[in-house]
Design a protein around this motif. Sequence first.
Motif, PDB file in Angstrom:
ATOM      1  N   ALA A 226       0.800  -1.365  -0.215  1.00 36.26           N
ATOM      2  CA  ALA A 226      -0.040  -0.110  -0.180  1.00 36.26           C
ATOM      3  C   ALA A 226       0.818   1.079   0.008  1.00 36.26           C
ATOM      4  CB  ALA A 226      -0.824   0.046   1.007  1.00 36.26           C
ATOM      5  N   VAL A 227       0.452   2.187  -0.745  1.00 34.18           N
ATOM      6  CA  VAL A 227       1.375   3.414  -1.076  1.00 34.18           C
ATOM      7  C   VAL A 227       0.372   4.631  -0.652  1.00 34.18           C
ATOM      8  CG1 VAL A 227       2.334   5.134  -2.539  1.00 34.18           C
ATOM      9  CG2 VAL A 227       2.801   2.699  -2.768  1.00 34.18           C
ATOM     10  N   MET A 228       0.531   5.578   0.026  1.00 37.83           N
ATOM     11  CA  MET A 228       0.252   7.003   0.382  1.00 37.83           C
ATOM     12  C   MET A 228       0.631   8.124  -0.476  1.00 37.83           C
ATOM     13  SD  MET A 228      -0.599   8.905   4.058  1.00 37.83           S
ATOM     14  CE  MET A 228      -0.735  10.802   4.051  1.00 37.83           C
ATOM     15  N   TYR A 229      -0.019   8.599  -1.327  1.00 36.64           N
ATOM     16  CA  TYR A 229       0.499   9.665  -2.077  1.00 36.64           C
ATOM     17  C   TYR A 229       0.104  11.021  -1.392  1.00 36.64           C
ATOM     18  CZ  TYR A 229       1.051   6.172  -5.764  1.00 36.64           C
ATOM     19  OH  TYR A 229       1.570   5.096  -6.267  1.00 36.64           O
ATOM     20  N   SER A 230       1.136  11.594  -0.901  1.00 34.76           N
ATOM     21  CA  SER A 230       1.075  13.102  -0.447  1.00 34.76           C
ATOM     22  C   SER A 230       1.627  14.254  -0.756  1.00 34.76           C
ATOM     23  CB  SER A 230       1.508  12.606   1.161  1.00 34.76           C
ATOM     24  OG  SER A 230       1.552  13.747   2.134  1.00 34.76           O
ATOM     25  N   ALA A 231       1.396  15.495  -0.186  1.00 32.56           N
ATOM     26  CA  ALA A 231       2.029  16.495  -0.515  1.00 32.56           C
ATOM     27  C   ALA A 231       2.456  17.445   0.893  1.00 32.56           C
ATOM     28  CB  ALA A 231       1.180  17.630  -1.461  1.00 32.56           C
ATOM     29  N   TYR A 232       3.653  17.851   0.993  1.00 28.29           N
ATOM     30  CA  TYR A 232       4.162  18.351   2.073  1.00 28.29           C
ATOM     31  C   TYR A 232       3.216  19.363   2.710  1.00 28.29           C
ATOM     32  CZ  TYR A 232       6.171  22.487  -0.075  1.00 28.29           C
ATOM     33  OH  TYR A 232       6.325  23.648  -0.615  1.00 28.29           O
ATOM     34  N   TRP A 233       2.571  20.017   1.825  1.00 27.70           N
ATOM     35  CA  TRP A 233       1.674  21.350   2.133  1.00 27.70           C
ATOM     36  C   TRP A 233       0.244  21.089   2.243  1.00 27.70           C
ATOM     37  CZ3 TRP A 233      -1.643  20.786  -1.609  1.00 27.70           C
ATOM     38  CH2 TRP A 233      -1.335  20.379  -2.899  1.00 27.70           C
ATOM     39  N   CYS A 234      -0.120  19.583   2.318  1.00 29.23           N
ATOM     40  CA  CYS A 234      -1.552  19.325   2.421  1.00 29.23           C
ATOM     41  C   CYS A 234      -1.710  19.003   3.846  1.00 29.23           C
ATOM     42  CB  CYS A 234      -1.627  17.964   1.660  1.00 29.23           C
ATOM     43  SG  CYS A 234      -3.223  17.033   1.906  1.00 29.23           S
ATOM     44  N   PRO A 235      -2.751  19.931   4.343  1.00 27.05           N
ATOM     45  CA  PRO A 235      -3.194  19.563   6.048  1.00 27.05           C
ATOM     46  C   PRO A 235      -3.840  18.138   6.173  1.00 27.05           C
ATOM     47  CG  PRO A 235      -4.609  21.276   4.831  1.00 27.05           C
ATOM     48  CD  PRO A 235      -3.322  20.919   3.934  1.00 27.05           C
ATOM     49  N   HIS A 236      -4.507  17.910   5.288  1.00 30.33           N
ATOM     50  CA  HIS A 236      -5.378  16.542   5.075  1.00 30.33           C
ATOM     51  C   HIS A 236      -4.375  15.255   5.014  1.00 30.33           C
ATOM     52  CE1 HIS A 236      -8.813  18.963   4.832  1.00 30.33           C
ATOM     53  NE2 HIS A 236      -8.388  19.397   3.549  1.00 30.33           N
ATOM     54  N   CYS A 237      -3.047  15.423   4.536  1.00 31.17           N
ATOM     55  CA  CYS A 237      -2.228  14.631   4.643  1.00 31.17           C
ATOM     56  C   CYS A 237      -1.806  14.467   5.965  1.00 31.17           C
ATOM     57  CB  CYS A 237      -0.834  14.832   3.633  1.00 31.17           C
ATOM     58  SG  CYS A 237      -1.667  14.801   1.823  1.00 31.17           S
ATOM     59  N   HIS A 238      -1.332  15.680   6.567  1.00 27.33           N
ATOM     60  CA  HIS A 238      -0.934  15.682   7.903  1.00 27.33           C
ATOM     61  C   HIS A 238      -1.782  14.998   8.840  1.00 27.33           C
ATOM     62  CE1 HIS A 238       1.551  16.855  11.509  1.00 27.33           C
ATOM     63  NE2 HIS A 238       0.573  17.381  11.814  1.00 27.33           N
ATOM     64  N   GLU A 239      -3.172  15.356   8.817  1.00 28.43           N
ATOM     65  CA  GLU A 239      -4.187  14.758   9.480  1.00 28.43           C
ATOM     66  C   GLU A 239      -4.189  13.340   9.506  1.00 28.43           C
ATOM     67  OE1 GLU A 239      -9.340  14.596   9.661  1.00 28.43           O
ATOM     68  OE2 GLU A 239      -7.963  16.395   8.530  1.00 28.43           O
ATOM     69  N   GLN A 240      -3.773  12.686   8.102  1.00 28.06           N
ATOM     70  CA  GLN A 240      -4.087  11.344   8.091  1.00 28.06           C
ATOM     71  C   GLN A 240      -3.069  10.669   8.704  1.00 28.06           C
ATOM     72  OE1 GLN A 240      -5.985   8.871   5.436  1.00 28.06           O
ATOM     73  NE2 GLN A 240      -5.517   8.094   7.480  1.00 28.06           N
ATOM     74  N   GLY A 284      -3.814  -2.108  -5.665  1.00 31.58           N
ATOM     75  CA  GLY A 284      -3.953  -1.523  -7.281  1.00 31.58           C
ATOM     76  C   GLY A 284      -5.058  -0.524  -7.201  1.00 31.58           C
ATOM     77  N   LYS A 285      -5.664  -0.332  -6.317  1.00 35.51           N
ATOM     78  CA  LYS A 285      -6.885   0.803  -6.589  1.00 35.51           C
ATOM     79  C   LYS A 285      -6.663   1.972  -5.744  1.00 35.51           C
ATOM     80  CE  LYS A 285     -10.717  -2.513  -6.946  1.00 35.51           C
ATOM     81  NZ  LYS A 285     -11.654  -3.342  -6.494  1.00 35.51           N
ATOM     82  N   LEU A 286      -7.074   3.234  -6.440  1.00 40.23           N
ATOM     83  CA  LEU A 286      -6.897   4.348  -5.788  1.00 40.23           C
ATOM     84  C   LEU A 286      -8.026   4.805  -5.098  1.00 40.23           C
ATOM     85  CD1 LEU A 286      -4.780   6.211  -8.777  1.00 40.23           C
ATOM     86  CD2 LEU A 286      -3.897   5.211  -6.698  1.00 40.23           C
ATOM     87  N   ASP A 287      -7.815   5.686  -3.929  1.00 41.76           N
ATOM     88  CA  ASP A 287      -9.059   6.043  -3.153  1.00 41.76           C
ATOM     89  C   ASP A 287      -8.158   7.362  -2.225  1.00 41.76           C
ATOM     90  OD1 ASP A 287     -11.330   6.406  -1.792  1.00 41.76           O
ATOM     91  OD2 ASP A 287     -11.273   4.450  -0.601  1.00 41.76           O
ATOM     92  N   SER A 288      -8.885   8.351  -2.731  1.00 40.64           N
ATOM     93  CA  SER A 288      -8.483   9.713  -2.160  1.00 40.64           C
ATOM     94  C   SER A 288      -9.321  10.134  -0.985  1.00 40.64           C
ATOM     95  CB  SER A 288      -8.642  10.975  -3.269  1.00 40.64           C
ATOM     96  OG  SER A 288      -9.806  11.002  -3.842  1.00 40.64           O
ATOM     97  N   GLY A 289      -8.747  11.056  -0.178  1.00 40.22           N
ATOM     98  CA  GLY A 289      -9.071  11.400   0.993  1.00 40.22           C
ATOM     99  C   GLY A 289      -8.541  10.757   2.326  1.00 40.22           C
ATOM    100  N   VAL A 290      -9.149  11.518   3.553  1.00 39.90           N
ATOM    101  CA  VAL A 290      -8.424  10.887   4.590  1.00 39.90           C
ATOM    102  C   VAL A 290      -9.350   9.712   5.130  1.00 39.90           C
ATOM    103  CG1 VAL A 290      -8.216  11.596   7.261  1.00 39.90           C
ATOM    104  CG2 VAL A 290      -7.667  13.380   5.445  1.00 39.90           C
ATOM    105  N   LYS A 291      -8.548   8.667   5.615  1.00 35.60           N
ATOM    106  CA  LYS A 291      -9.452   7.484   5.767  1.00 35.60           C
ATOM    107  C   LYS A 291      -9.091   7.031   7.043  1.00 35.60           C
ATOM    108  CE  LYS A 291     -10.418   6.615   1.395  1.00 35.60           C
ATOM    109  NZ  LYS A 291     -11.056   8.019   1.012  1.00 35.60           N
ATOM    110  N   PRO A 292     -10.407   6.686   7.735  1.00 36.96           N
ATOM    111  CA  PRO A 292     -10.402   6.171   9.032  1.00 36.96           C
ATOM    112  C   PRO A 292      -9.610   5.028   9.231  1.00 36.96           C
ATOM    113  CG  PRO A 292     -12.467   6.830   8.588  1.00 36.96           C
ATOM    114  CD  PRO A 292     -11.862   6.897   7.205  1.00 36.96           C
TER     115      PRO A 292
END
Length: 306
Positions: A226-240, A284-292
């Motif tokens: 599993a891979v998490m695609y992120s951006a350093y400036w993204c607050p939602h990535c930090h939340e995850q 192999g499936k992409l799913d965007s957004g913060v996930k519980p």
Amino acid sequence: MTSTRLSSRLSSRRRSDPGLRWVRVVMAVLATIGAIDTGAITLKRWGLIGPLSCPGGAEGCDKVLNSVWGSLFGQSLSLFGFLAYTTVLVLAVLPLVLTGEARSAIAERSWWGLFLFSGGMAVFSLLLMGLLVFKIKAFCFFCVLSAVLSLSLFVLSLIGGQWDDRGQLVFRGVLVALLVGLVGLGWAASVDRPAALGTRGTPPPVVSVSTPATLALAEHLSGSGAVMYSAYWCPHCHEQKELFGKEATAKLKVIECAADGVNNQKALCDSKNLEGFPTWEINGKLDSGVKPLARLAELSGFKGRL
């Protein structure tokens, strides 16, 4: 005598509908465009519609809309923009559809409402453009469009109102500009925490503490590819990441997608056609957004307890 009465009636009609009718129509059209613009962004942020095509590059729009200045009171800033444009639309249209005393009662007040409301929107838009250029350093077509619309609505309100008391116009306009400007600058400064960001191009540090369960889930996700695609400036990535904790986050496979991010893999991210950040790739499936964490466990087949 008859001529005097006729003149009096015509004068009364003009007073009951001050301003230029065509300006109201144009303002209503522009406000509708603004409501569509901000409404679409809001629905996208809520996950109710798919990705939006952003002229000039989707990365810039994502960087702006996901920045710390992209939210207010926990809601997308675009939601408040939608409410503002809707208010202008109502103020512009009401005197066009009402008749009789109701029209007379609201016509002049609506011009003041249009002037003050669009003036506040214009000042706040200029503040956001400043943040766009000097702080976020990215281009967002939807944001620029909203700023142009706000300024246009303000100019039209000046033209359409046919103001008799210019002194009151200037006084109230300056008062609103100062109020919105000071509040906006205070808000912009309060959410700007550069010290927490560390080195430029790197995400803020995760401060929460991991549990044995989150450590086990992180190890399982990494082990399953599993891979998490992120951006350093993204607050939602930090939340995850905060959901996992500091130690568990270190075990995740996180790929930096921002072009100016440290150790970024932008080409790989572009090839995935990501809709936003964070985006998980699981089995192999992409799913965007913060996930519980429970949802990540379900998607990856993790059997442990959380």
